[in-house]
Design an enzyme around this catalytic site. Sequence first.
Site, short mmCIF file in Angstrom:
data_model
loop_
_atom_site.label_atom_id
_atom_site.label_comp_id
_atom_site.label_asym_id
_atom_site.label_seq_id
_atom_site.Cartn_x
_atom_site.Cartn_y
_atom_site.Cartn_z
N PRO A 13 -60.44 60.74 62.86
CG PRO A 13 -62.32 61.80 61.94
CD PRO A 13 -61.71 60.58 62.27
CG ASN A 14 -60.19 66.37 63.88
OD1 ASN A 14 -59.32 66.87 63.07
ND2 ASN A 14 -61.44 66.25 63.67
NE ARG A 21 -60.95 66.96 68.75
CZ ARG A 21 -61.41 66.13 68.34
NH1 ARG A 21 -61.07 64.81 68.62
NH2 ARG A 21 -62.73 66.08 67.96
CE1 TYR A 26 -63.48 64.26 72.38
CE2 TYR A 26 -62.45 66.74 71.69
CZ TYR A 26 -63.48 65.63 71.70
OH TYR A 26 -64.65 65.63 70.63
CG ASN A 77 -62.55 57.81 69.62
OD1 ASN A 77 -63.41 58.21 69.06
ND2 ASN A 77 -62.17 58.55 70.55
CB ALA A 80 -66.23 64.04 63.35
CG HIS A 83 -71.29 61.63 65.39
ND1 HIS A 83 -71.67 61.04 66.54
CD2 HIS A 83 -70.34 62.42 65.77
CE1 HIS A 83 -70.98 61.24 67.53
NE2 HIS A 83 -70.21 61.99 67.12
CG ASP A 90 -72.54 49.62 54.68
OD1 ASP A 90 -73.46 49.39 55.40
OD2 ASP A 90 -72.71 50.05 53.55
CD GLU A 101 -70.33 54.22 68.64
OE1 GLU A 101 -71.00 53.47 68.00
OE2 GLU A 101 -70.47 55.16 68.97
CG HIS A 103 -67.49 58.00 71.37
ND1 HIS A 103 -67.13 58.39 70.34
CD2 HIS A 103 -68.63 57.12 71.05
CE1 HIS A 103 -67.80 57.79 69.11
NE2 HIS A 103 -68.76 57.01 69.84
CB ILE A 104 -62.50 60.54 75.14
CG1 ILE A 104 -61.37 59.74 74.53
CG2 ILE A 104 -62.03 61.38 76.31
CD1 ILE A 104 -60.25 60.53 73.67
CB SER A 105 -66.44 63.57 75.30
OG SER A 105 -66.85 63.02 73.91
NE ARG A 110 -68.82 67.02 73.32
CZ ARG A 110 -67.48 66.75 72.42
NH1 ARG A 110 -67.09 65.47 72.19
NH2 ARG A 110 -67.24 67.81 71.82
C1 DQA Z 1 -65.14 61.57 70.00
C2 DQA Z 1 -66.50 62.13 70.07
C3 DQA Z 1 -66.80 62.75 68.87
O1 DQA Z 1 -68.34 63.17 68.79
C4 DQA Z 1 -66.00 63.50 68.14
O2 DQA Z 1 -66.20 64.04 66.99
C5 DQA Z 1 -64.52 63.02 68.36
C6 DQA Z 1 -64.13 62.26 69.59
C7 DQA Z 1 -64.67 61.08 71.73
O3 DQA Z 1 -63.88 60.39 71.64
O4 DQA Z 1 -65.36 61.63 72.66
O5 DQA Z 1 -63.79 63.39 67.62
O6 DQA Z 1 -65.12 60.55 69.48
#
Ligand code: DQA
Length: 147
Positions: A13-14, A21, A26, A77, A80, A83, A90, A101, A103-105, A110
């Site tokens: 998502p997002n 964003r 990011y 990726n 959210a 978390h 599963d 897994e 993540h960009i950040s 954080r």
């Molecule tokens: C993210 C980190 C997540 O906590 C956040 O909800 C995202 C982006 C990242 O790529 O840093 O949507 O996965």
Amino acid sequence: MAQNKTMLVMNGPNLNLLGKREPGVYGSGTLADVETMCRDYAKSAGYDIDFRQSNSEGELVTWLHEADENAVGVAFNAGAYTHTSIALHDAIKGISNPVVELHISNVHAREEFRHKSIMASACIGQISGFGVRSYTLALQALIDHLK
Ligand code: DQA
């Protein structure tokens, strides 16, 4: 039959909003830029990329199930849902493909609610904090794992 050389890159998502964003967190590149970067990187290693994004948890679950037939590994990726989602944990447990897994950040630098990953224990590893380069680092980890 030709050997399957497809890696699935999944975005949750997002991540469709990448570029506009929170660019301070990011970056200014778009998801289309990330896709191009992934394709170029994978091609140099002899792999194809299936690149997807969904805001829907159930769709991400279904894509993980299908990946066992259509891909050799998954760079994920989950945004959210990382978390929150037992369903994604599963699904990763339920398939035999390796999943990285990413993540960009740096989620550990954080807010506290981002420090916990429900998926991490089901994945072969986690890459976090290298900007959009986290995607190619995840692909590199998958390629090394598949050797
Ligand atoms: C993210 C980190 C997540 O906590 C956040 O909800 C995202 C982006 C990242 O790529 O840093 O949507 O996965």
